[in-house]
Design a protein around this motif. Sequence first.
Motif, short mmCIF file in Angstrom:
data_model
loop_
_atom_site.label_atom_id
_atom_site.label_comp_id
_atom_site.label_asym_id
_atom_site.label_seq_id
_atom_site.Cartn_x
_atom_site.Cartn_y
_atom_site.Cartn_z
N UNK A 65 -25.91 41.88 -33.30
CA UNK A 65 -26.19 42.04 -31.88
C UNK A 65 -27.53 41.51 -31.44
N UNK A 66 -28.60 41.87 -32.16
CA UNK A 66 -29.93 41.46 -31.74
C UNK A 66 -30.15 39.96 -31.91
N UNK A 67 -29.27 39.28 -32.63
CA UNK A 67 -29.40 37.84 -32.83
C UNK A 67 -28.52 37.02 -31.88
N UNK A 68 -27.55 37.68 -31.19
CA UNK A 68 -26.71 36.94 -30.24
C UNK A 68 -26.80 37.50 -28.82
N UNK A 69 -27.09 38.81 -28.67
CA UNK A 69 -27.09 39.42 -27.35
C UNK A 69 -28.28 39.07 -26.47
N UNK A 70 -29.49 38.77 -27.00
CA UNK A 70 -30.61 38.44 -26.09
C UNK A 70 -30.26 37.36 -25.08
N UNK A 71 -29.53 36.35 -25.50
CA UNK A 71 -29.15 35.28 -24.58
C UNK A 71 -28.22 35.80 -23.48
N UNK A 72 -27.25 36.64 -23.84
CA UNK A 72 -26.30 37.16 -22.86
C UNK A 72 -26.95 38.14 -21.89
N UNK A 73 -27.84 39.00 -22.40
CA UNK A 73 -28.55 39.94 -21.52
C UNK A 73 -29.42 39.18 -20.53
N UNK A 74 -30.14 38.16 -21.02
CA UNK A 74 -31.01 37.38 -20.14
C UNK A 74 -30.20 36.59 -19.11
N UNK A 101 -24.51 31.58 -37.78
CA UNK A 101 -25.88 31.47 -38.31
C UNK A 101 -25.90 30.73 -39.66
N UNK A 102 -24.85 30.91 -40.46
CA UNK A 102 -24.79 30.19 -41.73
C UNK A 102 -24.60 28.70 -41.50
N UNK A 103 -23.79 28.35 -40.49
CA UNK A 103 -23.50 26.94 -40.21
C UNK A 103 -24.63 26.24 -39.46
N UNK A 104 -25.46 26.99 -38.73
CA UNK A 104 -26.48 26.38 -37.88
C UNK A 104 -27.40 25.41 -38.60
N UNK A 105 -27.93 25.73 -39.80
CA UNK A 105 -28.83 24.77 -40.46
C UNK A 105 -28.14 23.47 -40.86
N UNK A 150 -28.81 27.59 -29.53
CA UNK A 150 -27.54 27.92 -30.17
C UNK A 150 -27.65 29.18 -31.01
N UNK A 151 -28.81 29.40 -31.63
CA UNK A 151 -29.07 30.59 -32.44
C UNK A 151 -30.53 30.97 -32.23
N UNK A 152 -30.74 32.08 -31.51
CA UNK A 152 -32.08 32.43 -31.04
C UNK A 152 -33.05 32.61 -32.20
N UNK A 153 -32.63 33.36 -33.22
CA UNK A 153 -33.53 33.63 -34.35
C UNK A 153 -33.84 32.36 -35.13
N UNK A 200 -31.52 35.35 -44.03
CA UNK A 200 -31.61 36.80 -43.89
C UNK A 200 -30.80 37.31 -42.71
N UNK A 201 -30.62 36.50 -41.68
CA UNK A 201 -29.72 36.89 -40.59
C UNK A 201 -28.30 37.01 -41.11
N UNK A 202 -27.90 36.09 -41.99
CA UNK A 202 -26.58 36.18 -42.61
C UNK A 202 -26.45 37.47 -43.41
N UNK A 203 -27.50 37.83 -44.17
CA UNK A 203 -27.49 39.11 -44.89
C UNK A 203 -27.33 40.28 -43.92
#
Length: 494
Positions: A10-19, A98-102, A250-253, A271-274
Amino acid sequence: MIVGTIIGSGIFISPKSVLSNTEAVGPCLIIWVACGVLATLGALCFAELGTMITKSGGEYPYLLEAFGPIPAYLFSWTSLFVIKPTSFAIICLSFSEYVCAPFYSGCKPPEAVVKCLAAAAILLITTVNSLSVRLGSYVQNVFTGAKLVIVAVIIIGGLVLLAQGNTRNFENSFEGAKLSVGAISLAFYNGLWAYDGWNQLNYITEELRNPFRNLPLAIIIGIPLVTGCYLLMNVAYFTVMTPTELLQSQAVAVTFGDRVLYPASWVVPLFVAFSTIGAANGTCFTAGRLVYVAGREGHMLKVLSYISVKRLTPAPAIIFYGIIATIYIIPGDINSLVNYFSFAAWLFYGLTILGLVVMRFTKKDLERPIKVPIFIPILVTLISVFLVVAPIISKPAWEYLYCVLFILSGLIFYFLFVHYKFGWAQKISSKYQPRGCRVSEARTGAAARNPRPAPMPPRLSYPRSSRSEPSPLLLRVTPLGATCGLCLCSHQLL
């Protein structure tokens, strides 16, 4: 369990939606704090319910006690097919993104790759929780530690930048804010999604040691800790990115890591994946217990109430739950699934807390080791009504209609399989019972660890809906004598 389940995707995807729904930094931060306060108040109400009715299954036994079998069945129906698998699917989709982003720097990863990786994550987590309670708990502890590491890295990085004077994004922080009722409710939906998990301990009440002490203590410590972390993480994001840059990320963190931790930015997606895997594991661990309890009460297929004799896990329920979650991955995207999930979840959260108010008058004789002031459940119920009704009025969408129709469709199955028990429907239900030694009435955890309990006096029935304590192991009376309720094979106790 609370911290490990809440802090996930949530904290890695929701900031964009809340904003995107508030369009300003100030209201965005206020929404995050308000969501934490609401989650804490809701969890305190659930602490009273959990210590008053000490049964696993979350909202299910509370609705059964307060309103009877139909609302409880509709909750188990909706949770089995909408709430829990949707949550599981969202978390695993976030993990795969998040795993695919890099590997797809500067562009969006292909949907096929993301969804296949998410399905693989569901398969892995379902297998782990079906094999062993201890293994699932160990995985949860390890990944909770990992997610706290990345949370600490982001917070410390943000505080250092803030101390260096990177405060330009906090100037005129309320300028351009969108304050419509619909926008606020949708912002709450996305913020509360990040806090989802505040009620997870109520799903395993029967497996807690000393729930009268540990349940409220975990809530009082866990949720305020998560609220502080979420607020500081959002502050860290805004020290590095403008609101426009955050909305385009695409991925805030990952963007934060690229700008602050380079050349060690690879640490963030790892670590986000973890973190997301840990949240998915906690969701799977608790959701399997809900399906198991509903099956034990006769509200789901009997096979879903079985526990593995060797591994002491509700394996059929967990496997079924994983299959449904995999199906949701195929057509869905994260934002539509979040709205779909939040609408259904807060409908039943509000109904459950309303049940707490009702039982203050109808179940006065029940012991309440924890008793919250009456205005708290009333306030949470009113906020739940707002969260359910406001998006429908301000911004109607087909997802809400589909969700309501699906919930009501559970009545058809209730009357076929539970209320009237038509013969042909029962044949379908009993067709899928596995052979051999099986468990149907036992509890998971410590109470189920002795496969051959001491002899007990024969009991033919147990009024589950009228008792607040956990169900004991039952004895089945047969022509040959009494057989053990934990292991329904041929050995006798008499």
